[in-house]
Design a protein around this motif. Structure first.
Motif, mmCIF file in Angstrom:
data_model
loop_
_atom_site.group_PDB
_atom_site.id
_atom_site.type_symbol
_atom_site.label_atom_id
_atom_site.label_comp_id
_atom_site.label_asym_id
_atom_site.label_seq_id
_atom_site.Cartn_x
_atom_site.Cartn_y
_atom_site.Cartn_z
ATOM 1 N N VAL A 200 -7.503 -16.433 -7.547
ATOM 2 C CA VAL A 200 -7.334 -16.248 -6.105
ATOM 3 C C VAL A 200 -7.956 -14.912 -5.717
ATOM 4 O O VAL A 200 -7.617 -13.869 -6.280
ATOM 5 C CB VAL A 200 -5.851 -16.273 -5.692
ATOM 6 C CG1 VAL A 200 -5.717 -16.107 -4.175
ATOM 7 C CG2 VAL A 200 -5.182 -17.575 -6.139
ATOM 8 N N ILE A 201 -8.877 -14.953 -4.756
ATOM 9 C CA ILE A 201 -9.510 -13.753 -4.217
ATOM 10 C C ILE A 201 -9.227 -13.726 -2.724
ATOM 11 O O ILE A 201 -9.589 -14.663 -2.012
ATOM 12 C CB ILE A 201 -11.029 -13.746 -4.473
ATOM 13 C CG1 ILE A 201 -11.317 -13.889 -5.975
ATOM 14 C CG2 ILE A 201 -11.658 -12.471 -3.922
ATOM 15 C CD1 ILE A 201 -12.798 -14.006 -6.298
ATOM 16 N N ALA A 202 -8.563 -12.676 -2.253
ATOM 17 C CA ALA A 202 -8.128 -12.623 -0.860
ATOM 18 C C ALA A 202 -8.597 -11.343 -0.193
ATOM 19 O O ALA A 202 -8.412 -10.245 -0.735
ATOM 20 C CB ALA A 202 -6.601 -12.718 -0.770
ATOM 21 N N VAL A 203 -9.198 -11.483 0.979
ATOM 22 C CA VAL A 203 -9.509 -10.341 1.836
ATOM 23 C C VAL A 203 -8.265 -10.019 2.651
ATOM 24 O O VAL A 203 -7.727 -10.895 3.351
ATOM 25 C CB VAL A 203 -10.696 -10.657 2.766
ATOM 26 C CG1 VAL A 203 -10.837 -9.591 3.845
ATOM 27 C CG2 VAL A 203 -11.976 -10.775 1.967
ATOM 28 N N LEU A 204 -7.799 -8.785 2.568
ATOM 29 C CA LEU A 204 -6.539 -8.409 3.195
ATOM 30 C C LEU A 204 -6.659 -7.035 3.854
ATOM 31 O O LEU A 204 -7.459 -6.190 3.430
ATOM 32 C CB LEU A 204 -5.420 -8.374 2.151
ATOM 33 C CG LEU A 204 -5.120 -9.719 1.460
ATOM 34 C CD1 LEU A 204 -4.369 -9.492 0.173
ATOM 35 C CD2 LEU A 204 -4.324 -10.627 2.388
ATOM 36 N N HIS A 205 -5.824 -6.829 4.886
ATOM 37 C CA HIS A 205 -5.786 -5.543 5.583
ATOM 38 C C HIS A 205 -4.484 -4.774 5.344
ATOM 39 O O HIS A 205 -4.459 -3.553 5.427
ATOM 40 C CB HIS A 205 -5.972 -5.747 7.093
ATOM 41 C CG HIS A 205 -7.404 -5.832 7.504
ATOM 42 N ND1 HIS A 205 -7.954 -6.951 8.076
ATOM 43 C CD2 HIS A 205 -8.406 -4.936 7.401
ATOM 44 C CE1 HIS A 205 -9.239 -6.742 8.313
ATOM 45 N NE2 HIS A 205 -9.535 -5.528 7.916
ATOM 46 N N VAL A 210 -0.667 -5.706 -0.227
ATOM 47 C CA VAL A 210 -1.523 -5.709 -1.412
ATOM 48 C C VAL A 210 -0.812 -5.024 -2.568
ATOM 49 O O VAL A 210 -0.805 -5.523 -3.699
ATOM 50 C CB VAL A 210 -2.863 -5.013 -1.098
ATOM 51 C CG1 VAL A 210 -3.684 -4.827 -2.374
ATOM 52 C CG2 VAL A 210 -3.659 -5.827 -0.076
ATOM 53 N N ARG A 211 -0.193 -3.887 -2.299
ATOM 54 C CA ARG A 211 0.497 -3.153 -3.366
ATOM 55 C C ARG A 211 1.643 -3.969 -3.969
ATOM 56 O O ARG A 211 1.919 -3.890 -5.165
ATOM 57 C CB ARG A 211 1.042 -1.822 -2.826
ATOM 58 C CG ARG A 211 -0.050 -0.792 -2.517
ATOM 59 C CD ARG A 211 0.562 0.536 -2.089
ATOM 60 N NE ARG A 211 -0.457 1.574 -1.912
ATOM 61 C CZ ARG A 211 -0.932 1.956 -0.737
ATOM 62 N NH1 ARG A 211 -0.461 1.416 0.383
ATOM 63 N NH2 ARG A 211 -1.859 2.888 -0.667
ATOM 64 N N GLN A 212 2.296 -4.764 -3.149
ATOM 65 C CA GLN A 212 3.444 -5.537 -3.609
ATOM 66 C C GLN A 212 3.038 -6.824 -4.328
ATOM 67 O O GLN A 212 3.729 -7.268 -5.250
ATOM 68 C CB GLN A 212 4.346 -5.887 -2.427
ATOM 69 C CG GLN A 212 5.030 -4.695 -1.787
ATOM 70 C CD GLN A 212 5.744 -5.061 -0.508
ATOM 71 O OE1 GLN A 212 5.913 -6.238 -0.183
ATOM 72 N NE2 GLN A 212 6.152 -4.062 0.254
ATOM 73 N N GLU A 213 1.925 -7.430 -3.928
ATOM 74 C CA GLU A 213 1.622 -8.785 -4.368
ATOM 75 C C GLU A 213 0.408 -8.919 -5.291
ATOM 76 O O GLU A 213 0.301 -9.904 -6.015
ATOM 77 C CB GLU A 213 1.374 -9.685 -3.141
ATOM 78 C CG GLU A 213 2.575 -9.811 -2.203
ATOM 79 C CD GLU A 213 3.649 -10.717 -2.753
ATOM 80 O OE1 GLU A 213 3.358 -11.490 -3.686
ATOM 81 O OE2 GLU A 213 4.788 -10.653 -2.252
ATOM 82 N N TYR A 214 -0.509 -7.956 -5.249
ATOM 83 C CA TYR A 214 -1.784 -8.133 -5.955
ATOM 84 C C TYR A 214 -1.941 -7.088 -7.052
ATOM 85 O O TYR A 214 -1.991 -5.890 -6.774
ATOM 86 C CB TYR A 214 -2.952 -8.049 -4.960
ATOM 87 C CG TYR A 214 -3.023 -9.270 -4.078
ATOM 88 C CD1 TYR A 214 -3.928 -10.291 -4.327
ATOM 89 C CD2 TYR A 214 -2.138 -9.420 -3.010
ATOM 90 C CE1 TYR A 214 -3.963 -11.432 -3.531
ATOM 91 C CE2 TYR A 214 -2.161 -10.557 -2.223
ATOM 92 C CZ TYR A 214 -3.075 -11.550 -2.481
ATOM 93 O OH TYR A 214 -3.088 -12.676 -1.699
ATOM 94 N N PRO A 215 -2.037 -7.518 -8.300
ATOM 95 C CA PRO A 215 -2.152 -6.561 -9.405
ATOM 96 C C PRO A 215 -3.514 -5.883 -9.481
ATOM 97 O O PRO A 215 -3.639 -4.806 -10.066
ATOM 98 C CB PRO A 215 -1.905 -7.419 -10.651
ATOM 99 C CG PRO A 215 -2.297 -8.801 -10.228
ATOM 100 C CD PRO A 215 -1.934 -8.905 -8.773
ATOM 101 N N GLU A 216 -4.530 -6.508 -8.870
ATOM 102 C CA GLU A 216 -5.889 -5.995 -8.989
ATOM 103 C C GLU A 216 -6.535 -5.939 -7.607
ATOM 104 O O GLU A 216 -6.349 -6.843 -6.791
ATOM 105 C CB GLU A 216 -6.701 -6.904 -9.908
ATOM 106 C CG GLU A 216 -8.078 -6.399 -10.242
ATOM 107 C CD GLU A 216 -8.807 -7.339 -11.193
ATOM 108 O OE1 GLU A 216 -9.901 -6.963 -11.641
ATOM 109 O OE2 GLU A 216 -8.286 -8.436 -11.475
#
Length: 265
Positions: A200-205, A210-216
């Motif tokens: 899963v690759i997500a563009v996010l603001h 991001v800090r809570q959900e994405y390890p990378e």
């Protein structure tokens, strides 16, 4: 504080790569938006792409999905065909006034499987019903999409992605301008995809999300500012550098956009 990672490419992935970027430059009308990107994305990654407005984040997703041809270099898909990529675009690109009900809108996720004129099988109808239930839209099958709230429309888009059953999922600002309950429910679905081994690759603001959900995380500002574990990438130093690069005030602000760089190997 950790030093920024090299700014001319992605850190080589430790696991088997699903994507490889070879000196990739992307843009429109020969004007680069992302330049000289090198490196890999490992299969099974849960990767956030962040950066200032105009950093090239959505442009990179378009290129991965095959909607934008590189100005230079290439994207290699490892054991993957582009028809196997599920791509959720920004909801602002959708025309919600089109006369279509939720069931048919979600069924478009099966388009590559059934084509333009084939009818739906019983199994496919069951899959659509299941997908609607997963995203919390059960009972709204016959609702016109133009009557949906922002959160409901985004749930329908996620249901469409769910139907595609893809090993690679691209999400372009999937949580923008929707209610907190929808963000929470859809983030749970993203975690489920990751646990199933999908990339899963997500563009996010939202950097806290991001800090809570994405390890990378990959931090872009038309070039790679940093790539790696999220806590290190989203340092104040890196975020400041990204802003300065986006505003043309970075250390290399006076260099040509398409300057030559070395490989990261």
């Amino acid at each position: 504080m950790n030093a920024p990672l090299p700014t001319n490419g992605l850190v080589p992935a430790r696991a088997q790569p699903i994507l490889r970027f070879e000196n990739l430059t992307l843009g429109y009308n020969r004007h680069p938006a992302v330049h000289h990107l090198r490196g890999e994305v490992a299969a099974g990654s849960l990767l956030a792409i962040v950066g200032p407005n105009g950093a090239g984040k959505s442009t990179l997703l378009k290129a991965i999905a095959g909607e934008l041809r590189p100005l230079q270099g290439r994207i290699e898909l490892n054991g993957l065909e582009r028809r196997q990529i599920a791509y959720l675009t920004q909801s602002t690109t959708l025309d919600s006034s089109f006369p279509m009900v939720v069931h048919d809108f979600v069924a478009m996720g099966l388009w590559r499987e059934i084509g333009a004129f084939s009818g739906l099988s019983r199994t496919q109808r069951g899959n659509i019903e299941h997908a609607l239930g997963v995203v919390g839209l059960a009972g709204l099958e016959n609702r016109a999409i133009g009557t949906l709230s922002g959160g409901q429309l985004q749930r329908a888009l996620f249901a469409r992605v769910l139907l595609q059953d893809s090993p690679l999922v691209l999400l372009d600002e999937p949580f923008g301008a929707i209610d907190a309950a929808s963000v929470r429910d859809l983030a749970t679905l993203v975690r489920r995809w990751h646990s199933e081994g999908r990339t899963v690759i997500a563009v996010l603001h939202d950097l806290e999300h991001v800090r809570q959900e994405y390890p990378e995380t990959l931090l872009l500002a038309r070039e790679v500012v940093a790539r790696g574990d999220t806590a290190s990438v989203l340092s104040e130093e890196n975020l400041l550098r990204a802003r300065r690069l986006a505003e043309g005030r970075g250390d290399d602000a006076h260099a040509p956009v398409c300057h030559a760089v070395g490989n990261v190997e």
